[in-house]
Design a protein around this motif. Structure first.
Motif, PDB file in Angstrom:
ATOM      1  N   ASP A   1     -16.435  -6.425   7.621  1.00  0.00           N
ATOM      2  CA  ASP A   1     -15.790  -6.316   8.933  1.00  0.00           C
ATOM      3  C   ASP A   1     -14.364  -5.799   8.801  1.00  0.00           C
ATOM      4  O   ASP A   1     -13.845  -5.169   9.719  1.00  0.00           O
ATOM      5  CB  ASP A   1     -15.789  -7.670   9.633  1.00  0.00           C
ATOM      6  CG  ASP A   1     -17.189  -8.099  10.036  1.00  0.00           C
ATOM      7  OD1 ASP A   1     -18.001  -7.207  10.380  1.00  0.00           O
ATOM      8  OD2 ASP A   1     -17.492  -9.300   9.995  1.00  0.00           O
ATOM      9  N   ARG A   2     -13.733  -6.065   7.670  1.00  0.00           N
ATOM     10  CA  ARG A   2     -12.430  -5.508   7.297  1.00  0.00           C
ATOM     11  C   ARG A   2     -12.488  -5.205   5.807  1.00  0.00           C
ATOM     12  O   ARG A   2     -13.268  -5.814   5.068  1.00  0.00           O
ATOM     13  CB  ARG A   2     -11.291  -6.510   7.551  1.00  0.00           C
ATOM     14  CG  ARG A   2     -11.183  -7.046   8.956  1.00  0.00           C
ATOM     15  CD  ARG A   2      -9.962  -7.985   9.053  1.00  0.00           C
ATOM     16  NE  ARG A   2      -9.881  -8.910   7.924  1.00  0.00           N
ATOM     17  CZ  ARG A   2     -10.541 -10.072   7.827  1.00  0.00           C
ATOM     18  NH1 ARG A   2     -11.357 -10.470   8.793  1.00  0.00           N
ATOM     19  NH2 ARG A   2     -10.408 -10.836   6.757  1.00  0.00           N
ATOM     20  N   PRO A   3     -11.648  -4.299   5.321  1.00  0.00           N
ATOM     21  CA  PRO A   3     -11.689  -3.988   3.889  1.00  0.00           C
ATOM     22  C   PRO A   3     -11.412  -5.188   2.984  1.00  0.00           C
ATOM     23  O   PRO A   3     -11.889  -5.221   1.841  1.00  0.00           O
ATOM     24  CB  PRO A   3     -10.600  -2.920   3.736  1.00  0.00           C
ATOM     25  CG  PRO A   3     -10.492  -2.290   5.073  1.00  0.00           C
ATOM     26  CD  PRO A   3     -10.731  -3.396   6.050  1.00  0.00           C
ATOM     27  N   ASP A   4     -10.650  -6.174   3.473  1.00  0.00           N
ATOM     28  CA  ASP A   4     -10.318  -7.339   2.654  1.00  0.00           C
ATOM     29  C   ASP A   4     -11.197  -8.540   2.963  1.00  0.00           C
ATOM     30  O   ASP A   4     -10.934  -9.652   2.495  1.00  0.00           O
ATOM     31  CB  ASP A   4      -8.843  -7.715   2.821  1.00  0.00           C
ATOM     32  CG  ASP A   4      -8.475  -8.039   4.265  1.00  0.00           C
ATOM     33  OD1 ASP A   4      -9.305  -7.784   5.166  1.00  0.00           O
ATOM     34  OD2 ASP A   4      -7.354  -8.530   4.492  1.00  0.00           O
ATOM     35  N   ALA A   5     -12.250  -8.357   3.751  1.00  0.00           N
ATOM     36  CA  ALA A   5     -13.122  -9.468   4.140  1.00  0.00           C
ATOM     37  C   ALA A   5     -14.232  -9.665   3.114  1.00  0.00           C
ATOM     38  O   ALA A   5     -14.582  -8.744   2.364  1.00  0.00           O
ATOM     39  CB  ALA A   5     -13.732  -9.195   5.508  1.00  0.00           C
TER      40      ALA A   5
END
Length: 296
Positions: free
Chosen positions: A131-135
């Motif tokens: 959902d996000r690059p760091d998720a």
């Protein structure tokens, strides 16, 4: 994919420097090739690519599961003049740990209509959503469907259509008839949606669905004289890929080891394809972004 073979090294030593496109009214037109170099540990091995409409921004993904957000500077002719990394991330597992080793061999990249990231992996065959690059990853697994795919030749290409349906295909896996299976994920899960004809020695290494709704597949062949690339496309229905076209077939050594591709429209509305080479983290190879104009 990391070739890691003597053949690849010899091919690079013997490779020429000519550039050749397909010929004819349905051919891709060569625009530019931009070498990209950085002396940093994260750099290299790029197999996944997404260029945003207009061509000023891109995301690239490498075989160590590192994602990089790029600003692309273009000259007056629209050719790439500079590549500036903005942000970098190391993709995580479903448990939130940094991916490493065999499970980190990321290959394909697709961006969903809502902005979610999707990544295909080989080694451990799977597709994951971020959902996000760091998720943390949410694995969209299909253990029965992907069973039996080659460890080092599985889910290289990944694409997504306007309805949010994912498509992936293996590099060297074939069905009983010798055709390339294309797996699609919809509300009912993963299944083989259709197959594509395998032609010659070329193997699929990248995929995208362009703004025109057609499926584009980048293929690679390796010889003692270097890498060859081929770009084909198809119109899609729910049950078949039709109207096959070969847009580009290069001579050995025209480009490096092109693996990632993205089809987009430039500021003039023209259809373009950008491709990126995987240098396999080898000093003898190079990272380049190559662009062609495509017929509509």
């Amino acid at each position: 994919m990391r070739l890691g073979s003597a053949l690849a090294v010899v091919a690079l030593l013997l490779a020429g420097c000519e550039r050749e496109g397909a010929e004819g009214p349905g051919a891709a037109q060569f625009l530019s090739a931009h070498d990209w170099e950085r002396d940093e540990a994260w750099f290299g091995g790029f197999s996944g690519l997404h260029v945003f409409a207009g061509g000023a921004r891109a995301l690239v993904l490498n075989d160590s599961a590192r994602l990089v957000d790029l600003r692309l500077t273009r000259d007056g002719a629209g050719q790439i003049a500079g590549i500036d990394p903005q942000m970098r991330w190391r993709l995580r597992s479903s448990e939130g740990k940094n991916l490493s080793g065999r499970i980190a061999d990321a290959e394909g990249l697709a961006i969903g209509p809502g902005g979610a990231l999707y990544v295909s992996f080989e080694g451990v065959h799977r597709v994951a959503r971020y959902d996000r690059p760091d998720a943390p990853a949410r694995v969209l697994n299909a253990p029965q469907v992907f069973r039996g795919l080659p460890e080092n030749g599985s889910l290289e290409g990944l694409a997504i259509d306007a309805r949010g349906r994912l498509y992936t295909l293996p590099e060297s896996g074939r069905d009983a008839a010798g055709r390339i299976p294309v797996y699609r994920r919809d509300a009912e899960g993963w299944a083989v949606a259709f197959t594509l004809p395998a032609r010659g020695r070329f193997l699929p290494v990248g995929a995208d669905i362009g703004p025109d709704g057609r499926l584009y597949v980048l293929e690679r062949a390796v010889s003692l004289f270097g890498f060859r690339s081929r770009l084909r496309r198809w119109s899609l229905t729910d049950t078949a890929a039709t109207d096959e076209e070969t847009l580009l077939t290069t001579a050995a050594g025209t480009h490096d080891n092109l693996e990632g591709l993205s089809v987009w429209r430039d500021a003039d509305g023209a259809l373009r394809v950008t491709m990126i080479s995987d240098d396999n983290f080898l000093a003898l190879q190079r990272t380049e972004l190559v662009e062609y104009r495509l017929p509509d």
